[in-house]
Design a protein around this motif. Sequence first.
Motif, PDB file in Angstrom:
ATOM      1  N   ILE A 107       0.811  -1.218   0.000  1.00  0.00           N
ATOM      2  CA  ILE A 107       0.000   0.000   0.000  1.00  0.00           C
ATOM      3  C   ILE A 107       0.847   1.270   0.000  1.00  0.00           C
ATOM      4  O   ILE A 107       0.623   2.173  -0.814  1.00  0.00           O
ATOM      5  CB  ILE A 107      -0.978  -0.002   1.192  1.00  0.00           C
ATOM      6  CG1 ILE A 107      -2.012  -1.121   1.024  1.00  0.00           C
ATOM      7  CG2 ILE A 107      -1.678   1.350   1.320  1.00  0.00           C
ATOM      8  CD1 ILE A 107      -2.977  -1.268   2.189  1.00  0.00           C
ATOM      9  N   ALA A 108       1.818   1.372   0.893  1.00  0.00           N
ATOM     10  CA  ALA A 108       2.584   2.620   1.055  1.00  0.00           C
ATOM     11  C   ALA A 108       3.203   3.093  -0.254  1.00  0.00           C
ATOM     12  O   ALA A 108       3.184   4.292  -0.569  1.00  0.00           O
ATOM     13  CB  ALA A 108       3.654   2.439   2.129  1.00  0.00           C
ATOM     14  N   GLN A 109       3.742   2.178  -1.024  1.00  0.00           N
ATOM     15  CA  GLN A 109       4.406   2.549  -2.270  1.00  0.00           C
ATOM     16  C   GLN A 109       3.433   2.843  -3.400  1.00  0.00           C
ATOM     17  O   GLN A 109       3.844   3.315  -4.464  1.00  0.00           O
ATOM     18  CB  GLN A 109       5.359   1.444  -2.709  1.00  0.00           C
ATOM     19  CG  GLN A 109       4.692   0.157  -3.142  1.00  0.00           C
ATOM     20  CD  GLN A 109       5.641  -1.018  -3.189  1.00  0.00           C
ATOM     21  OE1 GLN A 109       6.012  -1.587  -2.168  1.00  0.00           O
ATOM     22  NE2 GLN A 109       6.062  -1.373  -4.382  1.00  0.00           N
ATOM     23  N   CYS A 110       2.154   2.595  -3.170  1.00  0.00           N
ATOM     24  CA  CYS A 110       1.139   2.776  -4.211  1.00  0.00           C
ATOM     25  C   CYS A 110       0.230   3.975  -3.968  1.00  0.00           C
ATOM     26  O   CYS A 110      -0.730   4.189  -4.719  1.00  0.00           O
ATOM     27  CB  CYS A 110       0.281   1.516  -4.327  1.00  0.00           C
ATOM     28  SG  CYS A 110       1.180   0.047  -4.871  1.00  0.00           S
ATOM     29  N   LEU A 111       0.489   4.757  -2.941  1.00  0.00           N
ATOM     30  CA  LEU A 111      -0.368   5.890  -2.618  1.00  0.00           C
ATOM     31  C   LEU A 111       0.009   7.120  -3.426  1.00  0.00           C
ATOM     32  O   LEU A 111       1.177   7.313  -3.773  1.00  0.00           O
ATOM     33  CB  LEU A 111      -0.268   6.200  -1.114  1.00  0.00           C
ATOM     34  CG  LEU A 111      -0.757   5.105  -0.168  1.00  0.00           C
ATOM     35  CD1 LEU A 111      -0.448   5.474   1.277  1.00  0.00           C
ATOM     36  CD2 LEU A 111      -2.248   4.842  -0.360  1.00  0.00           C
ATOM     37  N   PRO A 112      -0.950   7.994  -3.731  1.00  0.00           N
ATOM     38  CA  PRO A 112      -0.657   9.214  -4.500  1.00  0.00           C
ATOM     39  C   PRO A 112       0.136  10.221  -3.670  1.00  0.00           C
ATOM     40  O   PRO A 112       0.122  10.170  -2.428  1.00  0.00           O
ATOM     41  CB  PRO A 112      -2.046   9.742  -4.852  1.00  0.00           C
ATOM     42  CG  PRO A 112      -2.935   9.216  -3.784  1.00  0.00           C
ATOM     43  CD  PRO A 112      -2.384   7.858  -3.414  1.00  0.00           C
ATOM     44  N   GLU A 113       0.786  11.149  -4.343  1.00  0.00           N
ATOM     45  CA  GLU A 113       1.660  12.105  -3.666  1.00  0.00           C
ATOM     46  C   GLU A 113       0.912  12.995  -2.680  1.00  0.00           C
ATOM     47  O   GLU A 113       1.477  13.419  -1.664  1.00  0.00           O
ATOM     48  CB  GLU A 113       2.386  12.969  -4.705  1.00  0.00           C
ATOM     49  CG  GLU A 113       3.410  12.192  -5.526  1.00  0.00           C
ATOM     50  CD  GLU A 113       4.167  13.100  -6.481  1.00  0.00           C
ATOM     51  OE1 GLU A 113       3.877  14.322  -6.500  1.00  0.00           O
ATOM     52  OE2 GLU A 113       5.045  12.592  -7.206  1.00  0.00           O
ATOM     53  N   ASP A 114      -0.340  13.303  -2.965  1.00  0.00           N
ATOM     54  CA  ASP A 114      -1.101  14.207  -2.100  1.00  0.00           C
ATOM     55  C   ASP A 114      -1.974  13.453  -1.093  1.00  0.00           C
ATOM     56  O   ASP A 114      -2.894  14.016  -0.525  1.00  0.00           O
ATOM     57  CB  ASP A 114      -1.977  15.134  -2.953  1.00  0.00           C
ATOM     58  CG  ASP A 114      -3.068  14.383  -3.710  1.00  0.00           C
ATOM     59  OD1 ASP A 114      -2.968  13.139  -3.829  1.00  0.00           O
ATOM     60  OD2 ASP A 114      -4.020  15.037  -4.181  1.00  0.00           O
ATOM     61  N   TRP A 115      -1.671  12.199  -0.849  1.00  0.00           N
ATOM     62  CA  TRP A 115      -2.477  11.349   0.020  1.00  0.00           C
ATOM     63  C   TRP A 115      -2.522  11.867   1.452  1.00  0.00           C
ATOM     64  O   TRP A 115      -3.566  11.823   2.109  1.00  0.00           O
ATOM     65  CB  TRP A 115      -1.924   9.930  -0.021  1.00  0.00           C
ATOM     66  CG  TRP A 115      -2.612   8.917   0.842  1.00  0.00           C
ATOM     67  CD1 TRP A 115      -2.164   8.425   2.041  1.00  0.00           C
ATOM     68  CD2 TRP A 115      -3.852   8.249   0.584  1.00  0.00           C
ATOM     69  NE1 TRP A 115      -3.042   7.497   2.541  1.00  0.00           N
ATOM     70  CE2 TRP A 115      -4.090   7.366   1.653  1.00  0.00           C
ATOM     71  CE3 TRP A 115      -4.780   8.307  -0.457  1.00  0.00           C
ATOM     72  CZ2 TRP A 115      -5.222   6.553   1.729  1.00  0.00           C
ATOM     73  CZ3 TRP A 115      -5.904   7.504  -0.399  1.00  0.00           C
ATOM     74  CH2 TRP A 115      -6.115   6.635   0.696  1.00  0.00           C
ATOM     75  N   GLY A 116      -1.402  12.328   1.975  1.00  0.00           N
ATOM     76  CA  GLY A 116      -1.349  12.785   3.368  1.00  0.00           C
ATOM     77  C   GLY A 116      -1.722  11.681   4.331  1.00  0.00           C
ATOM     78  O   GLY A 116      -1.118  10.605   4.323  1.00  0.00           O
TER      79      GLY A 116
END
Length: 242
Positions: A107-116
């Motif tokens: 999951i961590a490596q697949c999240l968008p940059e603006d996920w926060g």
Amino acid sequence: MSESRLWNLWHGCHKKSEGCQHCYVFRRDAEFEKDSNVVTKTSTFNLPIRRDRQGNWKVPSGTLMWTCFTSVFFIEEADAWRVEAWLMIRRRSDLHFYMVTKRPERIAQCLPEDWGNGYDNVTICCTIENQRRADERLPIFQKLPIRHKAIICEPLLEAIDFHDGLGSFVEQVTVGGESGRDARVCDYDWVLSIHEQCIKADVPFHFKQTGATFRKDGRIYHVPRDQQMHQAHRAGIDTIKR
């Protein structure tokens, strides 16, 4: 939510652990001699942002989107498509996207940059089926920055001890047995144990369905598919608001 829709933006998966043994996707694909291990983008990939002739969204505001239920949103083969998927999810902030995974380590490596700390319109659910997978996946899942987290124990294959680790960690725990003609046993005592742990942790609990092979008080019941959810509801042990 006013309604719910399936959004299978890609199809195909790889069996990950014990709970995948009788996967419904593999069963269904086998009927058409289709290889479930091949991951492909589907024709409904852009469903959330489709409009009708009047320019209105085809998926109305408030819809609950069951996301990627014939694959895994975080599967490796979808890495090239996921950025666009996140953009659609962010754009349709008026929908709620619900996705499940046995791969919290991805999951961590697949999240968008603006996920926060997470998008408010996304719930990510970690699936566990036995004690081994609970001990393996939940410590990873617990640390992830996700605003709405849930756990689903389905198919429940044995008793699971959360070691008093639920707390305010998740918003809901759902439990269910296994479907299909080769379904393994789901024991009601295992269900009740998780129910009690949820009560202790003040976490909403949902007994979704019994599965096809259900044991209660030592007796085995073979429950027809159309009765599995009904029989679970009759148990009267849910603590979620319907």
